[in-house]
Write an enzyme that holds these catalytic residues in place. Structure first.
Site, PDB file in Angstrom:
ATOM      1  N   ASP A  32       0.840  -1.198   0.000  1.00 30.73           N
ATOM      2  CA  ASP A  32       0.000   0.000   0.000  1.00 30.73           C
ATOM      3  C   ASP A  32       0.870   1.241   0.000  1.00 30.73           C
ATOM      4  OD1 ASP A  32      -2.908   1.187   0.814  1.00 30.73           O
ATOM      5  OD2 ASP A  32      -1.309   2.254   1.867  1.00 30.73           O
ATOM      6  N   TYR A  37       3.147   9.797  -0.323  1.00 29.12           N
ATOM      7  CA  TYR A  37       4.268   9.155   0.363  1.00 29.12           C
ATOM      8  C   TYR A  37       5.602   9.401  -0.355  1.00 29.12           C
ATOM      9  CZ  TYR A  37       0.531   6.401   2.621  1.00 29.12           C
ATOM     10  OH  TYR A  37      -0.599   6.001   3.287  1.00 29.12           O
ATOM     11  N   LYS A  62      -2.898   6.070  -4.076  1.00 27.38           N
ATOM     12  CA  LYS A  62      -3.986   6.992  -3.747  1.00 27.38           C
ATOM     13  C   LYS A  62      -3.706   8.377  -4.307  1.00 27.38           C
ATOM     14  CE  LYS A  62      -3.831   4.776   0.808  1.00 27.38           C
ATOM     15  NZ  LYS A  62      -2.377   4.469   0.801  1.00 27.38           N
ATOM     16  N   HIS A  95      -7.535   9.530  -1.190  1.00 30.22           N
ATOM     17  CA  HIS A  95      -6.794   9.470   0.075  1.00 30.22           C
ATOM     18  C   HIS A  95      -7.570  10.118   1.227  1.00 30.22           C
ATOM     19  CE1 HIS A  95      -2.360   9.167   1.555  1.00 30.22           C
ATOM     20  NE2 HIS A  95      -3.196   8.871   2.518  1.00 30.22           N
ATOM     21  N   LEU A 177      -1.307  -0.312  14.805  1.00 25.95           N
ATOM     22  CA  LEU A 177      -0.670  -0.408  16.121  1.00 25.95           C
ATOM     23  C   LEU A 177      -0.621   0.957  16.804  1.00 25.95           C
ATOM     24  CD1 LEU A 177       2.317  -2.706  15.067  1.00 25.95           C
ATOM     25  CD2 LEU A 177       0.054  -3.398  15.892  1.00 25.95           C
ATOM     26  N   ILE A 215      -2.707  -3.111   7.211  1.00 26.84           N
ATOM     27  CA  ILE A 215      -1.452  -2.817   6.502  1.00 26.84           C
ATOM     28  C   ILE A 215      -0.410  -2.251   7.464  1.00 26.84           C
ATOM     29  CG2 ILE A 215      -2.270  -2.594   4.125  1.00 26.84           C
ATOM     30  CD1 ILE A 215      -2.674   0.423   4.705  1.00 26.84           C
ATOM     31  N   LYS A 217       3.077  -1.073   8.885  1.00 31.63           N
ATOM     32  CA  LYS A 217       4.253  -0.523   8.208  1.00 31.63           C
ATOM     33  C   LYS A 217       5.523  -0.886   8.982  1.00 31.63           C
ATOM     34  CE  LYS A 217       7.390   3.054   7.997  1.00 31.63           C
ATOM     35  NZ  LYS A 217       8.024   4.045   8.889  1.00 31.63           N
ATOM     36  N   SER A 218       6.525  -1.323   8.254  1.00 29.97           N
ATOM     37  CA  SER A 218       7.841  -1.524   8.854  1.00 29.97           C
ATOM     38  C   SER A 218       8.876  -1.591   7.742  1.00 29.97           C
ATOM     39  CB  SER A 218       7.895  -2.810   9.681  1.00 29.97           C
ATOM     40  OG  SER A 218       9.176  -2.949  10.278  1.00 29.97           O
ATOM     41  N   VAL A 219      10.102  -1.188   8.062  1.00 30.37           N
ATOM     42  CA  VAL A 219      11.228  -1.382   7.145  1.00 30.37           C
ATOM     43  C   VAL A 219      12.246  -2.340   7.753  1.00 30.37           C
ATOM     44  CG1 VAL A 219      10.956   0.883   6.052  1.00 30.37           C
ATOM     45  CG2 VAL A 219      12.450   0.653   8.055  1.00 30.37           C
ATOM     46  N   ARG A 223      10.696  -7.403  11.872  1.00 31.95           N
ATOM     47  CA  ARG A 223       9.315  -7.010  12.144  1.00 31.95           C
ATOM     48  C   ARG A 223       8.411  -7.305  10.954  1.00 31.95           C
ATOM     49  NH1 ARG A 223      10.189  -1.224  15.316  1.00 31.95           N
ATOM     50  NH2 ARG A 223      11.042  -2.124  17.240  1.00 31.95           N
ATOM     51  N   ASN A 227       5.198  -9.532  11.536  1.00 36.69           N
ATOM     52  CA  ASN A 227       3.863  -8.968  11.362  1.00 36.69           C
ATOM     53  C   ASN A 227       2.924  -9.853  10.549  1.00 36.69           C
ATOM     54  OD1 ASN A 227       4.505  -6.711  12.855  1.00 36.69           O
ATOM     55  ND2 ASN A 227       4.881  -5.389  11.092  1.00 36.69           N
TER      56      ASN A 227
END
Length: 260
Positions: A32, A37, A62, A95, A177, A215, A217-219, A223, A227
């Site tokens: 997503d 972004y 979006k 959005h 979260l 959805i 988010k992590s980089v 994790r 997830n």
């Protein structure tokens, strides 16, 4: 659309490329992103770097609210598609409704055209209250497939989720979260210990059991892997009651009525 995917908000192009490629190589099939972004190019590169065929990955983007409007939305879509390097997106979304600007109905009509042309396989909205959806239902021809909203144990959005479901709209949860803040809760730590998981996995499992899409988010590779590992345990009625007790109405983002 897969029920659980990767969010890439506040991620650079380079970070998105690595996170998307890693996630797709470890079981994810939904990514997503959004024009705002500023990482659509990185997302497209990550999909290509994963080695998966384009039709194996569900990609959402979006239109930002400053581009709401019929012609401006069509231009924004073309720009997003060019940055992604794709011929189509799987889901294209408004959005934010930005209701005081009063352009979201015209924006939706542009999305209907993109769907009819096949360049957006499906269309949806984000951050819509029920009243915004009711206006679309009354003035346009196609129902949104998805309503993506801020949703977490502090803000479970129960009434909106019921409204969405009653109209065949899937609720998809962003900030699942509460940007990590909800994970400091003692009750969630206790549930994690009970199930041998992390607090984040408990909360993501809660989203899944509610029947919503989600959805996170992590980089961080660890994790990202953690997830998606939420399909081999189940929260019982007592667990769900504990999580329900955390509701406070607190948002981590902006109320849709205030985004203009």
């Amino acid at each position: 659309m897969p029920q659980l995917g990767l969010g890439v908000y506040k991620t650079t192009d380079a970070e998105a490329t690595h996170a998307v490629s890693f996630a797709l190589q470890h079981g994810y099939r939904l990514v997503d992103t959004a024009a705002m972004y500023l990482n659509e190019r990185g997302v497209g590169d990550g999909v290509r770097a994963s080695g998966l065929a384009r039709d194996e990955v569900f990609v959402t983007t979006k239109v930002w609210f400053t581009d709401n409007g019929y012609e401006s939305t069509l231009r924004s879509f073309d720009e997003s598609l060019d940055r992604l390097g794709f011929d189509y997106v799987d889901l294209y979304m408004i959005h934010w409704p930005a209701p005081r600007n009063d352009k979201y109905v015209d924006t939706w009509r542009a999305l209907e055209r993109l769907r009819d042309e096949g360049r957006a396989r499906s269309i949806g909205v984000a951050n819509f209250h029920a009243k915004h959806l009711e206006r679309l239902l009354g003035e346009t021809d196609v129902l949104p497939a998805v309503n993506q909203v801020e949703l977490h144990p502090w803000l479970p959005q129960t009434e909106l989720t019921v409204f969405d479901r009653s109209h065949g709209i899937l609720t998809q949860d962003w900030s699942p979260l509460a940007r990590g803040h909800v994970l400091d809760s003692g009750p969630l730590a206790a549930l994690a210990a009970k199930h041998g998981t992390s607090p984040a996995q408990v909360v993501l499992r809660w989203h899944v059991q509610r029947g919503n899409a989600v959805i996170p988010k992590s980089v961080t590779p660890e994790r990202i892997e953690q997830n998606i590992d939420v399909f081999d345990f189940e929260l019982d009625a007592d667990d769900l009651a504990v999580i329900a007790s955390l509701e406070s109405g607190e948002r981590t983002g902006v109320d849709p009525d205030d985004r203009n």
